[in-house]
Scaffold this motif. Structure first.
Motif, PDB file in Angstrom:
ATOM      1  N   ILE B  51      20.440 -17.781 -17.232  1.00  0.00           N
ATOM      2  CA  ILE B  51      19.728 -17.670 -16.356  1.00  0.00           C
ATOM      3  C   ILE B  51      18.652 -16.120 -16.893  1.00  0.00           C
ATOM      4  O   ILE B  51      19.755 -15.438 -16.462  1.00  0.00           O
ATOM      5  N   GLY B  52      17.081 -15.966 -16.479  1.00  0.00           N
ATOM      6  CA  GLY B  52      17.222 -14.889 -16.634  1.00  0.00           C
ATOM      7  C   GLY B  52      15.479 -14.804 -17.456  1.00  0.00           C
ATOM      8  O   GLY B  52      15.237 -16.395 -17.953  1.00  0.00           O
ATOM      9  N   CYS B  53      14.617 -13.722 -17.437  1.00  0.00           N
ATOM     10  CA  CYS B  53      13.277 -14.355 -17.920  1.00  0.00           C
ATOM     11  C   CYS B  53      13.645 -13.798 -19.747  1.00  0.00           C
ATOM     12  O   CYS B  53      13.448 -15.222 -20.198  1.00  0.00           O
ATOM     13  N   SER B  54      14.948 -13.965 -20.217  1.00  0.00           N
ATOM     14  CA  SER B  54      15.395 -13.777 -21.751  1.00  0.00           C
ATOM     15  C   SER B  54      16.012 -15.436 -22.084  1.00  0.00           C
ATOM     16  O   SER B  54      15.546 -15.556 -22.997  1.00  0.00           O
ATOM     17  N   HIS B  70      23.928 -18.829 -14.591  1.00  0.00           N
ATOM     18  CA  HIS B  70      23.639 -17.825 -14.771  1.00  0.00           C
ATOM     19  C   HIS B  70      24.686 -17.274 -15.369  1.00  0.00           C
ATOM     20  O   HIS B  70      25.956 -17.543 -14.251  1.00  0.00           O
ATOM     21  N   GLY B  94      20.784 -11.939 -21.134  1.00  0.00           N
ATOM     22  CA  GLY B  94      19.573 -11.313 -20.967  1.00  0.00           C
ATOM     23  C   GLY B  94      21.103 -10.261 -20.250  1.00  0.00           C
ATOM     24  O   GLY B  94      22.529 -10.425 -20.267  1.00  0.00           O
ATOM     25  N   ASP B  95      20.782  -8.440 -19.858  1.00  0.00           N
ATOM     26  CA  ASP B  95      21.876  -8.009 -20.167  1.00  0.00           C
ATOM     27  C   ASP B  95      22.485  -7.843 -18.493  1.00  0.00           C
ATOM     28  O   ASP B  95      23.916  -7.653 -18.718  1.00  0.00           O
ATOM     29  N   GLY B  96      21.807  -9.208 -17.933  1.00  0.00           N
ATOM     30  CA  GLY B  96      22.741  -9.192 -16.792  1.00  0.00           C
ATOM     31  C   GLY B  96      22.706 -10.134 -16.688  1.00  0.00           C
ATOM     32  O   GLY B  96      24.476 -10.293 -16.025  1.00  0.00           O
ATOM     33  N   ILE B 101      27.294 -10.609 -14.392  1.00  0.00           N
ATOM     34  CA  ILE B 101      28.348 -11.952 -13.772  1.00  0.00           C
ATOM     35  C   ILE B 101      28.567 -13.127 -15.152  1.00  0.00           C
ATOM     36  O   ILE B 101      29.704 -13.834 -15.311  1.00  0.00           O
ATOM     37  N   ASN B 123      16.807  -5.219 -21.501  1.00  0.00           N
ATOM     38  CA  ASN B 123      16.268  -4.186 -20.908  1.00  0.00           C
ATOM     39  C   ASN B 123      16.253  -3.713 -20.159  1.00  0.00           C
ATOM     40  O   ASN B 123      15.490  -3.567 -18.578  1.00  0.00           O
ATOM     41  N   ILE B 125      17.891  -4.162 -16.778  1.00  0.00           N
ATOM     42  CA  ILE B 125      17.229  -4.392 -15.277  1.00  0.00           C
ATOM     43  C   ILE B 125      17.228  -6.196 -15.441  1.00  0.00           C
ATOM     44  O   ILE B 125      17.221  -6.523 -16.334  1.00  0.00           O
ATOM     45  N   GLY B 127      15.124  -8.465 -14.641  1.00  0.00           N
ATOM     46  CA  GLY B 127      13.619  -8.934 -14.495  1.00  0.00           C
ATOM     47  C   GLY B 127      13.316 -10.285 -13.721  1.00  0.00           C
ATOM     48  O   GLY B 127      12.162  -9.678 -12.733  1.00  0.00           O
ATOM     49  N   MET B 128      13.872 -10.597 -13.943  1.00  0.00           N
ATOM     50  CA  MET B 128      13.631 -11.988 -13.348  1.00  0.00           C
ATOM     51  C   MET B 128      13.858 -12.334 -12.088  1.00  0.00           C
ATOM     52  O   MET B 128      12.656 -12.718 -11.337  1.00  0.00           O
ATOM     53  N   THR B 129      14.389 -11.351 -11.128  1.00  0.00           N
ATOM     54  CA  THR B 129      14.392 -11.797  -9.446  1.00  0.00           C
ATOM     55  C   THR B 129      13.602 -10.298  -9.709  1.00  0.00           C
ATOM     56  O   THR B 129      13.808  -9.524  -8.144  1.00  0.00           O
TER      57      THR B 129
HETATM   58  C1  LIG Z   1      24.518 -17.452  -9.394  1.00  0.00           C
HETATM   59  C2  LIG Z   1      23.517 -16.998  -9.934  1.00  0.00           C
HETATM   60  N1  LIG Z   1      23.077 -15.945  -9.249  1.00  0.00           N
HETATM   61  C3  LIG Z   1      22.046 -15.343  -9.408  1.00  0.00           C
HETATM   62  C4  LIG Z   1      21.466 -15.872  -9.758  1.00  0.00           C
HETATM   63  C5  LIG Z   1      19.455 -15.193  -8.948  1.00  0.00           C
HETATM   64  N2  LIG Z   1      19.111 -14.705 -11.036  1.00  0.00           N
HETATM   65  C6  LIG Z   1      18.366 -15.059 -11.709  1.00  0.00           C
HETATM   66  S1  LIG Z   1      17.807 -14.060 -12.436  1.00  0.00           S
HETATM   67  C7  LIG Z   1      18.917 -13.194 -12.753  1.00  0.00           C
HETATM   68  C8  LIG Z   1      18.996 -11.958 -12.796  1.00  0.00           C
HETATM   69  C9  LIG Z   1      18.456 -12.075 -14.718  1.00  0.00           C
HETATM   70  O1  LIG Z   1      18.831 -10.572 -15.325  1.00  0.00           O
HETATM   71  P1  LIG Z   1      18.932 -10.254 -16.616  1.00  0.00           P
HETATM   72  O2  LIG Z   1      19.991 -11.392 -17.743  1.00  0.00           O
HETATM   73  O3  LIG Z   1      18.987  -9.081 -16.978  1.00  0.00           O
HETATM   74  O4  LIG Z   1      17.746 -11.342 -17.543  1.00  0.00           O
HETATM   75  P2  LIG Z   1      15.829 -11.360 -17.480  1.00  0.00           P
HETATM   76  O5  LIG Z   1      15.382 -11.726 -17.176  1.00  0.00           O
HETATM   77  O6  LIG Z   1      16.004  -9.660 -17.865  1.00  0.00           O
HETATM   78  O7  LIG Z   1      15.363 -11.499 -19.344  1.00  0.00           O
HETATM   79  C10 LIG Z   1      19.467 -13.239 -10.919  1.00  0.00           C
HETATM   80  C11 LIG Z   1      20.338 -11.916 -10.783  1.00  0.00           C
HETATM   81  C12 LIG Z   1      21.490 -17.286 -10.424  1.00  0.00           C
HETATM   82  N3  LIG Z   1      20.554 -17.517 -10.430  1.00  0.00           N
HETATM   83  N4  LIG Z   1      22.502 -17.316  -9.998  1.00  0.00           N
END
Ligand SMILES: Cc1ncc(C[n+]2csc(CCOP(=O)(O)OP(=O)(O)O)c2C)c(N)n1
Ligand code: SF4
Lengths: 63, 274
Positions: B51-54, B70, B94-96, B101, B123, B125, B127-129
């Motif tokens: 989960i994330g923009c990526s 996620h 994504g990096d997050g 997680i 990136n 950061i 991004g998505m949140t």
């Molecule tokens: C269990 C859970 N915790 C938190 C979230 C909220 N959440 C959605 S995207 C995200 C972070 C994404 O960051 P990254 O993986 O770096 O991808 P980017 O958006 O930067 O490409 C979080 C914390 C979620 N969707 N599910």
């Protein structure tokens, strides 16, 4: 020849800024267009760098 | 879009939702070009994301895709690869998603050396949140959760992957898109766990807060801060302080988990001919 799909272009300006020859520019609605065909060297980098797949560089049709 | 790339995309889903100048689209393009160059067998390829923009990338790619929970892309990918060991499995994260997680899954998938190719869209950061700092946000950088600068020390994903046992580790940037495409091909062809970290830009939630300028300026930053291993070897620790190393950084051969598993099953069932 550089073909830019106006529907896909989001006007981010990456191609315009990173083109080594400044062959591209943004138009009045903030979309990229092939402003200076004469300086283009058909290196193809704008196509690879476009995050939106809006650009196709045709290498053969220079003349 | 060039005709050669069309088979790899769900064209009716484009344009994608990423912000203007977001580097994620460049990575997805490099992946599609890598697939086209390899003439990859679409029927035997899966693309799995968290989960994330990526992680939205799986919505645009025309493969067997899984957009999971996620941090859990690698766990789903492990399951997929165990059931279909003959398929190529590519993980987009994504990096997050990958290092916060999902960090635990990363360690164990690398340790087991499961044949997955993981592309980390770094990136710096979330991004998505809206721009919270991640484990890969550099020390001192601004995020919504570090408005006075990130206190946490820099974290090197390559070192983590190496320590955990990944057998293919590479890093590139979206500026170095030709190198990136080449490394993706090598990573997919490598048998075992491959990790490719890609430095990319989030102009919206990282660049803006850190006054890094336009998306193109953020890409020039990547160009200026990336060094090759050969260059790094000749540089002092001081000179290397704000630099990162790009290229193929580690590759070794080691037993691959699903292959070992299949062998064990065959043995327990009384040999290959049964
Ligand atoms: C269990 C859970 N915790 C938190 C979230 C909220 N959440 C959605 S995207 C995200 C972070 C994404 O960051 P990254 O993986 O770096 O991808 P980017 O958006 O930067 O490409 C979080 C914390 C979620 N969707 N599910
Ligand atoms: S918020 Fe950042 S990572 Fe997400 S699409 Fe926009 S630029 Fe890309």
């Amino acid at each position: 020849m550089v073909i830019i799909d106006q529907k896909l272009c989001k006007g981010c300006g990456i191609c315009v800024s990173l083109c080594p020859k400044q062959a591209l520019a943004l138009n009045e609605v903030n979309k990229s267009y092939y402003a200076h065909p004469d300086v283009c060297i058909h290196c193809g980098m704008c196509e690879l760098w476009c995050p939106d797949y809006a650009i196709i560089v045709e290498r053969e049709s220079k003349e | 879009m060039r005709d050669e790339l069309k088979p790899y995309f769900r064209e009716n889903r484009l344009p994608h939702i990423w912000c203007p100048g977001c580097g994620h689209g460049i990575i997805m393009g490099a992946l599609a070009r890598a697939m086209a160059k390899m003439d990859i067998d679409k029927k035997n390829t899966a693309v799995i994301s968290g989960i994330g923009c990526s992680s939205r990338a799986t919505g645009y790619l025309d493969f067997d895709t899984l957009h999971t929970a996620h941090g859990r892309a690698l766990a789903f990918a492990t399951g997929y690869k165990m059931v279909k060991p003959e398929s190529k499995v590519i993980v987009l994260t994504g990096d997050g998603d990958c290092t916060a997680i999902g960090g635990n899954h990363l360690i164990h998938v690398a340790r087991r050396n499961i044949d997955l190719t993981t592309i980390v869209f770094n990136n710096n950061i979330y991004g998505m949140t809206g721009g919270q700092y991640s484990p890969l946000t550099p020390n001192g950088s601004k995020a919504t959760t570090s408005p006075y600068g990130n206190l946490e020390r820099n974290f090197d994903l390559v070192q983590l992957a190496k320590g955990a046992g990944a057998t293919f580790i590479a890093r590139s940037t979206v500026y170095h898109v030709n190198q990136l495409t080449d490394l993706i091909i090598k990573g997919i062809n490598h048998k075992g766990f491959s990790l490719i970290e890609v430095v990319t830009q989030c102009p919206t939630n990282y660049g803006r807060k850190n006054k890094m300028g336009s998306p193109a300026q953020m890409m020039l930053w990547q160009k200026e801060h990336a060094v090759t291993k050969a260059q790094a070897d000749k540089m002092t620790a001081e000179e290397l302080k704000d630099k990162f190393i790009v290229g193929l950084l580690h590759q070794e051969e080691a037993p691959e988990y699903t292959e070992q598993y299949a062998k064990m099953v065959a043995n327990l069932m009384g040999g290959d001919d049964k």
